[in-house]
Each structure stands twice: as C-alpha cells, then as structure tokens.
Design a protein around this motif. Structure first.
Motif, mmCIF file in Angstrom:
data_model
loop_
_atom_site.group_PDB
_atom_site.id
_atom_site.type_symbol
_atom_site.label_atom_id
_atom_site.label_comp_id
_atom_site.label_asym_id
_atom_site.label_seq_id
_atom_site.Cartn_x
_atom_site.Cartn_y
_atom_site.Cartn_z
ATOM 1 N N THR A 195 0.810 -1.258 -0.128
ATOM 2 C CA THR A 195 -0.045 0.012 -0.155
ATOM 3 C C THR A 195 0.915 1.116 -0.128
ATOM 4 O O THR A 195 0.647 2.068 -0.641
ATOM 5 N N GLU A 196 1.979 1.152 1.005
ATOM 6 C CA GLU A 196 2.734 2.299 0.954
ATOM 7 C C GLU A 196 3.630 2.712 -0.331
ATOM 8 O O GLU A 196 3.725 3.849 -0.852
ATOM 9 N N ARG A 197 4.271 1.743 -0.906
ATOM 10 C CA ARG A 197 5.213 1.687 -1.926
ATOM 11 C C ARG A 197 4.407 1.762 -3.232
ATOM 12 O O ARG A 197 4.929 2.464 -4.162
ATOM 13 N N HIS A 198 3.265 1.091 -3.394
ATOM 14 C CA HIS A 198 2.903 0.986 -4.621
ATOM 15 C C HIS A 198 1.139 1.364 -4.849
ATOM 16 O O HIS A 198 0.961 1.143 -5.801
ATOM 17 N N GLY A 199 0.635 1.622 -3.770
ATOM 18 C CA GLY A 199 -0.528 2.205 -3.743
ATOM 19 C C GLY A 199 -1.594 0.962 -3.874
ATOM 20 O O GLY A 199 -2.813 1.295 -4.422
ATOM 21 N N LEU A 200 -1.194 -0.248 -3.712
ATOM 22 C CA LEU A 200 -2.218 -1.272 -3.797
ATOM 23 C C LEU A 200 -2.904 -1.310 -2.452
ATOM 24 O O LEU A 200 -2.336 -1.883 -1.580
ATOM 25 N N LYS A 201 -4.187 -1.088 -2.506
ATOM 26 C CA LYS A 201 -5.102 -1.274 -1.170
ATOM 27 C C LYS A 201 -6.081 -2.272 -1.451
ATOM 28 O O LYS A 201 -6.294 -3.185 -0.622
ATOM 29 N N LEU A 202 -6.637 -2.393 -2.529
ATOM 30 C CA LEU A 202 -7.810 -3.392 -2.955
ATOM 31 C C LEU A 202 -7.242 -4.213 -4.078
ATOM 32 O O LEU A 202 -6.325 -3.926 -4.734
ATOM 33 N N VAL A 203 -7.931 -5.548 -4.057
ATOM 34 C CA VAL A 203 -7.497 -6.557 -4.936
ATOM 35 C C VAL A 203 -7.570 -5.876 -6.669
ATOM 36 O O VAL A 203 -6.747 -6.254 -7.405
ATOM 37 N N ARG A 204 -8.674 -5.001 -6.744
ATOM 38 C CA ARG A 204 -8.707 -4.519 -8.193
ATOM 39 C C ARG A 204 -7.593 -3.573 -8.587
ATOM 40 O O ARG A 204 -7.141 -3.487 -9.660
ATOM 41 N N ASP A 205 -6.861 -3.181 -7.404
ATOM 42 C CA ASP A 205 -5.491 -2.224 -7.839
ATOM 43 C C ASP A 205 -4.662 -3.327 -8.389
ATOM 44 O O ASP A 205 -3.658 -2.631 -8.955
ATOM 45 N N ILE A 206 -4.436 -4.648 -8.132
ATOM 46 C CA ILE A 206 -3.623 -5.381 -8.636
ATOM 47 C C ILE A 206 -4.116 -5.800 -10.003
ATOM 48 O O ILE A 206 -3.188 -5.789 -10.992
ATOM 49 N N THR A 207 -5.160 -6.267 -10.274
ATOM 50 C CA THR A 207 -5.700 -6.338 -11.549
ATOM 51 C C THR A 207 -5.792 -5.339 -12.679
ATOM 52 O O THR A 207 -5.605 -5.525 -13.844
ATOM 53 N N ALA A 208 -5.586 -4.166 -12.216
ATOM 54 C CA ALA A 208 -5.520 -2.858 -12.863
ATOM 55 C C ALA A 208 -4.128 -2.786 -13.376
ATOM 56 O O ALA A 208 -4.144 -2.093 -14.324
ATOM 57 N N ARG A 209 -2.997 -3.229 -13.052
ATOM 58 C CA ARG A 209 -1.914 -2.966 -13.381
ATOM 59 C C ARG A 209 -1.410 -3.893 -14.587
ATOM 60 O O ARG A 209 -1.864 -4.930 -14.648
ATOM 61 N N ASN A 210 -0.554 -3.436 -15.552
ATOM 62 C CA ASN A 210 -0.308 -4.181 -16.599
ATOM 63 C C ASN A 210 0.762 -5.230 -16.127
ATOM 64 O O ASN A 210 1.492 -5.264 -15.135
ATOM 65 N N GLU A 211 1.464 -5.970 -17.258
ATOM 66 C CA GLU A 211 2.475 -6.930 -16.840
ATOM 67 C C GLU A 211 3.648 -6.439 -16.491
ATOM 68 O O GLU A 211 4.385 -6.930 -15.232
ATOM 69 N N SER A 212 4.169 -5.458 -16.936
ATOM 70 C CA SER A 212 5.558 -4.888 -16.643
ATOM 71 C C SER A 212 5.350 -4.343 -15.277
ATOM 72 O O SER A 212 6.422 -4.356 -14.447
#
Length: 348
Positions: free
Chosen positions: A194-211
């Motif tokens: 959350t702090e380093r990459h802004g990932l809070k919810l599971v949807r935040d992971i699926t929204a990122r691209n492969e790289s």
C-alpha cells in the motif's frame, strides 16, 4: 451453467467451541484455550478477540490486554474427537472430503449430482445446522467454483458465515476486498504494498499491466495476477497422512516472503497437529520443517527432543530456528510443511 461445487468449511474458534460445547454457560464470555500450562493461547473466543487477544499470543500478554479473560485448559482427546465427528458428518454429503487440518477442509460436491446452485446452498446450510445441532460446533462455509475463492469466502463473515460466489464472478467478488484477504499477503506485506505501490484493494492489482506487476512482485507476478483474478485449479485431495508420522503442509496461492508470516503458519500447524497426536494416544520426538521455493526446489531441517512428548510447548521454540536453517535463500516461499515423527505410544 457451471455450479459452485467446491466448499471450504472453517470451524469458528475451534478449540474454544469444543470446550464451550461442554461448558455452555461460558458462551458469550471472554475466554481462551491454552494458557498457563503451555504459556500460549491456542484459541480465543470472538469476545476475547475483540479485546485484542489473538492466536498464538503469550498468556501473560493476553491477560494484560484482557484482564478478565477466562483461561480454559486443553481437554485431552477432545479436539481430535470433535474433528473426526465434524468430517464424518461431511462425508454423509460427499465422499470427496479434504481434511486440511483439525478445524478446516474442503468438500467437492461434483459427484453428488446436484442440478442447481440453490440445491447446493440448501444442502450446505443443512450441514451447517446439523454440525451445530449435533456437535454445538459453529462452522463458516464458503461455496465457489474453486478452492481459492471458497477459502476466502468462508472467512469473510465469521462466525457462522455463509458466502456463495457464483462461477464466473470470481474476479468481481475479489475486486473490492483489501489485498490482505489474499492468501500469502500478511500484514507487513500489505502495508508495504500500500505504502510503496498504492495497492489497497484486489482490483488495484488486476488494474496493473504485466511490466508493472513484474516490477512489484518479481518472478511471482503471474501467480499473483492469477490469484487476484480468482483463478485456481487445485483439486480436492483426500489422501491420509502416513500413520507413522503426522504432517501438514500449506501451498500458498501467492508466494510469501515474510518470515513472521511463515512462522505463524508453521506454529498454527503445531497447534493443529498435536491435538491429533494426543487423541491417538501417541507422543512424538522429532519435528521437521520443509520449505519449497517457487521453482519447486525445497529444503528440510529437523530436530529431535531428548524425550517424546504430546505437548505443544517444547516444539514452539524450535519453529523459528528450523525455518531459518531450511530457508537459506532470501527468496519467497511457495509451500511450508511441518512433520512430526519418531512416534511412540504415550505412557499409560
């Protein structure tokens, strides 16, 4: 239309629930199993958890955060007996039952011939009620198309939870959940992501691209993406442990890099295996820890006590050093297991 035929059951505060079935007058109180004789809390009621008591917690700390905590001693043989009764009732519904541990497992309803999701829900609700009526055991259920989703679902609304995720809605179900709900993401990892990459919810992971995912999760990014999408093809397994040893293992849906999280999982396995050993009238002398890396290479390390025992306390101090000895590469883990061997008959 596919049916949700995979069920995860998770008994609520299992050791405490077993004791409260014998002492119903204590229901609704702040109580915990374990305590003085072993120095650590094995299970806490939800009322005690609301005060900050958790498992495993040293007893003295638990009494500080919850001064009116009622400590219940372990009842020899009780937990293994109730566990067998619980899973025996499950086998009246389906022959495909995976006993993950003393208090949780999976059912595969595929062979049962159910024709509709409503029929499955009705039968599982009936099983949930039967477990309470016959054993006074509160159990939470998750029903889905795969093990990953069923497990997450079963833990969402405890105690006595009941969550159904229709096939095809796995990613939609996971999307609004905190990333810490995903297996393998402990509190420290969640905070860092959350702090380093802004990932809070599971949807935040699926929204990122492969790289982006590769930059965050390294070589395990594909597995993490699959987990966040709710993908899992693991089958329900019904094999029994070797009678000459007692073991339990957990394969993580996403690799775990936190030592504290792995240690917690291993200590939970100690807590779940020793009641079975006591129930069988056995004692064990050797504990072996196995770890497996994402590339499937693995390491083991074991240590033996001077004399066999059926208590948890002598093994707790061995968990961390055995993990450190086996986990030599600073890489995340795919699997951890604990095995007890050198089995002896308990003294009469």
């Amino acid at each position: 239309m596919p049916l949700p035929t995979i069920v995860h059951l998770d008994a609520d505060a299992f050791f405490v629930s077993c004791e409260l079935a014998l002492k119903p007058e204590l229901r609704g109180t702040k109580c915990a199993v374990g305590g003085r004789e072993r120095g650590i809390i094995s299970s806490a009621s939800y009322e005690a958890r609301a005060c900050g008591v958790y498992t495993p917690m040293p007893t003295q700390r638990a009494l500080k955060v919850c001064p009116d905590l009622i400590l219940l001693p372990h009842t020899s043989g009780l937990y293994g007996k109730v566990s067998r009764q619980m899973f025996d009732l499950c086998t009246t519904l389906t022959p495909l039952v995976q006993r993950n541990s003393v208090d949780e497992g999976y059912l595969d309803l595929g062979p049962c011939g159910f024709q509709a999701a409503a029929e499955i829900e009705t039968r599982i609700r009936a099983l949930q009620q039967r477990l309470w009526d016959e054993l006074q055991l509160p159990v939470s259920f998750g029903i889905a198309a795969n093990k990953l989703i069923a497990q997450i679902a079963s833990k969402l609304r405890k105690p006595r939870g009941f969550v159904v995720v229709p096939p095809g809605q796995e990613e939609e179900f996971l999307a609004p959940l905190p990333i810490g709900k995903l297996p393998g993401i402990g509190a420290k990892t969640e905070a860092a992501l959350t702090e380093r990459h802004g990932l809070k919810l599971v949807r935040d992971i699926t929204a990122r691209n492969e790289s982006q995912l590769e930059a965050i999760f390294g070589a395990g990014w594909r597995e993490m993406r699959a987990t966040a999408r709710g993908e899992d093809d693991r089958p329900v397994e019904t094999e029994r442990d070797d009678a000459k040893s007692y073991s339990q293992q957990e394969t993580f849906a996403a690799d775990i890099a936190e030592f504290a999280e792995i240690e917690r999982v291993a200590k939970r396995m100690v807590d779940e295996l020793l009641p079975k050993i006591r129930e069988d009238g056995k004692r064990v002398r050797t504990m072996t820890v196995k770890i497996r890396y994402p590339d499937f290479t693995q390491e083991t390390h074991g240590r033996s006590l001077e004399s066999a025992t059926d208590l948890e306390a002598p093994f707790y101090p061995l968990v961390a050093p055995l993990l450190q000895a086996a986990w030599k590469l600073r890489r995340p883990l795919r699997l951890v297991s604990v095995r007890f061997s050198n089995v002896e008959e308990a003294a009469a």
